[in-house]
Enzyme design. Structure first.
Site, PDB file in Angstrom:
ATOM      1  N   HIS B 274       0.834  -1.211   0.000  1.00 38.90           N
ATOM      2  CA  HIS B 274       0.000   0.000   0.000  1.00 38.90           C
ATOM      3  C   HIS B 274       0.872   1.267   0.000  1.00 38.90           C
ATOM      4  O   HIS B 274       0.737   2.131  -0.872  1.00 38.90           O
ATOM      5  CB  HIS B 274      -0.901  -0.034   1.241  1.00 38.90           C
ATOM      6  CG  HIS B 274      -1.797   1.149   1.382  1.00 38.90           C
ATOM      7  ND1 HIS B 274      -3.113   1.139   0.993  1.00 38.90           N
ATOM      8  CD2 HIS B 274      -1.562   2.391   1.874  1.00 38.90           C
ATOM      9  CE1 HIS B 274      -3.654   2.326   1.238  1.00 38.90           C
ATOM     10  NE2 HIS B 274      -2.734   3.109   1.772  1.00 38.90           N
ATOM     11  N   GLU B 275       1.784   1.345   0.963  1.00 39.58           N
ATOM     12  CA  GLU B 275       2.631   2.540   1.059  1.00 39.58           C
ATOM     13  C   GLU B 275       3.537   2.656  -0.161  1.00 39.58           C
ATOM     14  O   GLU B 275       3.824   3.757  -0.627  1.00 39.58           O
ATOM     15  CB  GLU B 275       3.441   2.535   2.356  1.00 39.58           C
ATOM     16  CG  GLU B 275       2.610   2.509   3.642  1.00 39.58           C
ATOM     17  CD  GLU B 275       1.576   3.631   3.756  1.00 39.58           C
ATOM     18  OE1 GLU B 275       1.803   4.713   3.184  1.00 39.58           O
ATOM     19  OE2 GLU B 275       0.528   3.412   4.399  1.00 39.58           O
ATOM     20  N   HIS B 278       1.753   4.545  -2.774  1.00 41.50           N
ATOM     21  CA  HIS B 278       1.890   5.999  -2.569  1.00 41.50           C
ATOM     22  C   HIS B 278       3.280   6.471  -3.008  1.00 41.50           C
ATOM     23  O   HIS B 278       3.425   7.494  -3.672  1.00 41.50           O
ATOM     24  CB  HIS B 278       1.741   6.344  -1.076  1.00 41.50           C
ATOM     25  CG  HIS B 278       0.341   6.299  -0.558  1.00 41.50           C
ATOM     26  ND1 HIS B 278      -0.667   7.072  -1.074  1.00 41.50           N
ATOM     27  CD2 HIS B 278      -0.222   5.601   0.473  1.00 41.50           C
ATOM     28  CE1 HIS B 278      -1.801   6.848  -0.387  1.00 41.50           C
ATOM     29  NE2 HIS B 278      -1.554   5.949   0.552  1.00 41.50           N
ATOM     30  N   GLU B 304      -4.754   7.766  -2.853  1.00 45.49           N
ATOM     31  CA  GLU B 304      -5.272   6.530  -2.285  1.00 45.49           C
ATOM     32  C   GLU B 304      -5.634   5.540  -3.392  1.00 45.49           C
ATOM     33  O   GLU B 304      -5.552   4.324  -3.190  1.00 45.49           O
ATOM     34  CB  GLU B 304      -6.481   6.872  -1.424  1.00 45.49           C
ATOM     35  CG  GLU B 304      -6.733   5.929  -0.304  1.00 45.49           C
ATOM     36  CD  GLU B 304      -5.583   5.767   0.699  1.00 45.49           C
ATOM     37  OE1 GLU B 304      -4.731   6.681   0.816  1.00 45.49           O
ATOM     38  OE2 GLU B 304      -5.542   4.712   1.344  1.00 45.49           O
TER      39      GLU B 304
END
Lengths: 511, 511
Positions: B274-275, B278, B304
Site C-alpha cells: 500500500h505505502e 503511494h 489513495e
C-alpha cells in the site's frame, strides 16, 4: 488610528529586546531545520536525494542570513546594546546575535554563495581523493578554500589582528595564537619525550582481546546500556548509526548521537561514551537558554572537554569498570568470559602511536592535534605552499609520534575538517582534553572520584559538571567557566600531570 | 542610479512569473522542512522533544505563511494571471499559489500559529488517550481543533458555501457533499446488504495461517523485497518503522515509507505494498514539477487510488502470487512451506467485519469510511456534540458492520486524522478505492491484466499508471485525470461491480 497608536505605545513599552525576540526565534527555527537536514543526510536520506535536498538547504540558509542581517535586527541590536536592564542571558544573546550579524554582513553575498558551493563540492572531492590516495586531486580545492578563509578572516579582522587569530576566535574565545603556542609548546616539550620512554618501557600490553567476533546486535545493546549508564537521557535523545560518529541537537530535549560498529569492539564502545558526553552537555543546558543563540555548549573546546571527560577520565578509568565489566562478560561470554577485568582495562589503555587521530590512544591523541595546529598556522600565517603539506605532515608525525604515513590518505587527507573550511577547529580537541584534566583535578580535591565510579555513582559526577558547566550553555566562555569551577584560569600543567601520572604508572616509567 | 534602472529593466524583461519563482522556492523549502520534522516526529524523535519542536514547527509555518501572503507574492500572482504565455505547469503553479494565498491570507497569523502549535501537540494527547482508552482526555483538544477548523472554513467559504464543502475541497476538488452523499449512498445501499449475504454464505475461509511465529527480521526482508518488486526505487527512497504506516516525501528523489511488524504477517505485507503505491506515485512525478507547488500527487483520493491499486487490485490478486509465493515459502518455511498458494490467497482475501479500519478487508473497508464521513459531516454541519461521538460511532458500526467497539480506542480514537485537523480527508480513502476499480476496468479492456501479473510484469502496469497519472503531479485534478485515462467521468458503479464480482465468486454469493 486608535489601534495604530496603541501599537506604538506597546512597542515602546516592550523595549527593543522584546521586539528582537521574534526575529531571533525565526533564525533559531531555521537553524534547527538545517540541523535536522544535516542529521538526516548523515543517517538516513536516500542515495540520490542529495542534489535536490541541497537546494532546499541552500534556500533555508538564505532565509536565515536575511533575517540576521535584516535592517530590523540590526537596529534592534543597536538599541539593545544601550539597554540597561537586560539579564545576563539577554545580554549574552544580544552579544551572540551581534557577532553573527557582524560576520554575515561583511561577506558579500556573492562571495558567500561561491564559497558555500565550493565547500559543498569539496567534501566529495576530498572523499574521492582520500579513497584514491591522491593528494594532488584535492590540493587545488584546498587552495581555494584557504583563499576564501583568509579573505573572510580579513573582513572580520580588527586592526592588525592576525588572520589565524580571527579563525581561532570562532571556535574558542580567549585562545589566541600566543596562548596556543604556549599550550602546544608544553605538550611538545613534555609529552614527546615521555612517549619515547613509554615506548621503550619493558611493560608490554596486549589488546588482542578487543578484536574478534563481537556481534553487532550485542555491540548495539552495549552502546545503549553505556550511554544511559553515564547519564544520557533517552527520553530526550536518540542514537543512530552513521559512517563517522557525531552528536547534534535540535534543543535540549532532542539530542542525537551516532555511532558505528567495527570489528574492534572498543571503537564503538568509547565512541559512544564520547558522544554521550557531548549529548549530556546539550541535554543539561538550562531550559531557559535552549532554543536561543546561547542554548548550545560554550565552545568547541568546552564541548570536547565533556566528551573526553566521559570517554577517558571516566570511561578508561579502572574504577569505572568495577560495576560494569560483568555486563560486558554477559554480552560477550565467548570473547571476554575468561578475560580478567584488569587485563581488559589495560588493553583499552594501551599506548600505541599510530597514524590516525580518531583511533589514537589517550596519551598520543594531542600530539596528532599538535601536528595539525602547527600546519594550519603555517598555511594561514606563513602562506605555506599547499603542495608541501604531505611531506611536512609526514615529517612531523615521524618527529612527534615516531611513525610515518605511507600515503596521503593515512596522512594529510585523513580528516574532513579542512575540506569543510574548518581552520582553527583542531586545537579545541587538545584544549578539551586539557580542560577535562583540570576539572577532574578540582573534583579530586573535594571527593574520592575513583570511589564514586567504583560504586557506580557516575550520576554525582554528572551533576557536578551540570552545575558548573552544562547548564550555562554559551552564556560564558570556556575560560570563565573553568575559572568559576576550579578557581583558577586554564592551566595546561594539569593535563600533562594527569597523563604522566596515569601512563607512568601503567608503563612503570619514572616521571 | 545606473544599476537601479538596470534592475528595473531586467525586472520587466523577466516577467512576473520569473520574479515569483524565488518566493515560491522559499515557500517550498519551508514546506520541505516541515515535512522532514513530521517524518522525524513519527519515526525517531525522542519522547519528550514534542513541546520544544512544536515551537520550531510553528515558527517555520509562520514564515511560510508570511511568504505566501506577502505583498510581493500577491502582486506578482495578479500579474501572472494576466500573462498569456505561461506553460501548463506555470499556470497550475500560479493557480495553486493563488489558492494557498487565498486560504492563508484570510487566517490571522496569530490564529494560524496557535492552531499549528495546537495540532503539533494534539497528536501526543491523542496518542496517550488512545493508549489509555480515555476519550475524555482527548475530547477538549478535539473540540478546539473543530473550533479552529470551522473558523478557518468560514474564512474561506464563498457566499453560502457549506463549511464541510470547504474542507472537502482541500482534499478532493470536484467532490462536494452532494456528490459524496450520492457516492456513499450507493455504497450503503449496495454493500451493506451484500456484506450480510457474504457473512451468511456457507463458504468459510480460514486465515489462521497468517498468524504465527513470523520473525520480524524476515518480515522486514519480505517488506523490502515486495516494495522493490512492485516498483519502489530504493535509490530515491527509504523505509523505516513507525506506529502507523505512512508515506511522505521531500521531493521525487526522496520518498519515505514506513511500516510496522505485527504477529499477523499480512499486516506488514499489505501495508508495505500500500505505502509503496503511494511512494511510486511520488517517485514518478515529473522532474520538472517536483519541488514546486504542483509536484505532489493530484489529490488525496488519487493518491489513495494508487496505494489501493497496488495493495488490493495487484497485491490481493491471485495472479500476483504466482511468481511471488515461492519467495514467501523460502522466507517462512515452517509457517508456509506446507500451505498451498490458493489457500494463502483465500486467507488474505477473507472477509471479516471488524472494528479497525486499517485492518479491514477490501470489501468492508469503505463501510469504515462511511461511518467517518457521516460523523464528520455531523460534527461540522450539524454541530454534533463531541461527547456524543463514541456512542454514535458504536451505533453506526453495529448497523453497517455488525460489530460494536468495547472501548473508544477500538472506536473513535483509532485514527489520528481528526487529531491532525484533517476533516474532509476520510472520504478520499473510499474514493481512491473506487478510482482504482475504474482504472483496472479500463486496463482490462485493452490487455490481459491478470496474465501480466502472472508473468511478474508489474512494471508494465506501473508504466501505464505513470503515463496516465503519476507524472502529472497536481497539474490536473482527479476527475480530469480519470476522464483522460478511462474516457469517462468518475463512476462509482465500477467499484461496486468489482467488489461484488470478486467477493461474490469467492463466497459463492449470487449478485
Amino acid at each position: 488610528m486608535g489601534s495604530d497608536s496603541d501599537k506604538e505605545t506597546r512597542k515602546k513599552k516592550e523595549g527593543a529586546y522584546e521586539q528582537l525576540k521574534p526575529y531571533l526565534e525565526r533564525a533559531m527555527a531555521l537553524q534547527a531545520s538545517l540541523i535536522l537536514f544535516e542529521w538526516d543526510n548523515e543517517t538516513l536520506a536516500p542515495e540520490e536525494a542529495g542534489k535536490y535536498t541541497a537546494k532546499v538547504q541552500g534556500t533555508l540558509s538564505g532565509i536565515y542570513q536575511e533575517i540576521i542581517t535584516g535592517k530590523a535586527v540590526k537596529e534592534l541590536l543597536e538599541e539593545c546594546k544601550k539597554e540597561q536592564r537586560l539579564t545576563e542571558a539577554e545580554q549574552a544573546i544580544v552579544r551572540e546575535a551581534s557577532e553573527e550579524l557582524c560576520k554575515l554582513e561583511k561577506i558579500p553575498p556573492k562571495e558567500y554563495r561561491a564559497y558555500q558551493e565550493l565547500v559543498a563540492e569539496s567534501a566529495r572531492i576530498w572523499s574521492r581523493a582520500k579513497r584514491e590516495e591522491d593528494f594532488d586531486a584535492f590540493a587545488p580545492t584546498l587552495k581555494k578554500i584557504i583563499f576564501y578563509q583568509k579573505k573572510f578572516a580579513k573582513y572580520q579582522a580588527k586592526d592588525g589582528q592576525r588572520l589565524y587569530d580571527v579563525m581561532l576566535n570562532d571556535y574558542e574565545k580567549g585562545f589566541s595564537i600566543k596562548k596556543l603556542d604556549e599550550f602546544f609548546g608544553i605538550l611538545k616539550r613534555e609529552l614527546v619525550p615521555f612517549l619515547k620512554k613509554v615506548m621503550e618501557s619493558p611493560v608490554k600490553i596486549s589488546d588482542d582481546i578487543l578484536e574478534g567476533d563481537y556481534p553487532k546486535e550485542k555491540q548495539r545493546e552495549l552502546a545503549e546500556f553505556l550511554a544511559e549508564y553515564v547519564g544520557f537521557d533517552f527520553k530526550r535523545g536518540v542514537m543512530a548509526e552513521s559512517a563517522h560518529p557525531f552528536t547534534t541537537n535540535l534543543h535540549n530535549h532532542d539530542v542525537r548521537l551516532t555511532t558505528h560498529y567495527k570489528k574492534r569492539m572498543d571503537s564503538s564502545l568509547f565512541s559512544v561514551i564520547h558522544e554521550a558526553g557531548h549529548g549530556i552537555y546539550e541535554q543539561n543546558v538550562d531550559d531557559e537558554l535552549t532554543q536561543t543563540l546561547v542554548g548550545q555548549g560554550a565552545s568547541m573546546g568546552m564541548h570536547e572537554s565533556q566528551s573526553r571527560f566521559f570517554e577517558n577520565i571516566i570511561g578508561r578509568n579502572e574504577a569505572f569498570w568495577v560495576p560494569v565489566y560483568k555486563k560486558l562478560q554477559e554480552l560477550f561470554p565467548n570473547e571476554l568470559g575468561a578475560v580478567r577485568r584488569e587485563d581488559f582495562v589495560r588493553a583499552v589503555n594501551k599506548v600505541q602511536p599510530g597514524l590516525i587521530r580518531t583511533e589514537a590512544d589517550e596519551l598520543t591523541y594531542s600530539l596528532h592535534v599538535l601536528v595539525r595546529y602547527e600546519l594550519e598556522k603555517m598555511l594561514i600565517e606563513e602562506d605555506l605552499d599547499v603542495e608541501k603539506l604531505p611531506e611536512l605532515w609526514a615529517d612531523k608525525y615521524e618527529e612527534y609520534l615516531g611513525v610515518r604515513p605511507k600515503n596521503p590518505s593515512e596522512g594529510v587527507l585523513q580528516d574532513i575538517h579542512w575540506a569543510q573550511g574548518s581552520f582553527g577547529y583542531f586545537p579545541s580537541y587538545a584544549l578539551g582534553s586539557a580542560f577535562a584534566a583540570q576539572m577532574v583535578r578540582f573534583m579530586q580535591k573535594t571527593m574520592d572520584f575513583e570511589a564514586l565510579l567504583r560504586k557506580g555513582d557516575v550520576e554525582i559526577v554528572r551533576q557536578i559538571l551540570k552545575r558548573h558547566i552544562h547548564r550555562f550553555g554559551k552564556l560564558r566562555d570556556s575560560r570563565k567557566l573553568l575559572q568559576d569551577m576550579t578557581g583558577e584560569d586554564f592551566n595546561p600543567q594539569y593535563y600533562v600531570e594527569y597523563l604522566k601520572e596515569k601512563y607512568g604508572k601503567l608503563y612503570e616509567v619514572k616521571i
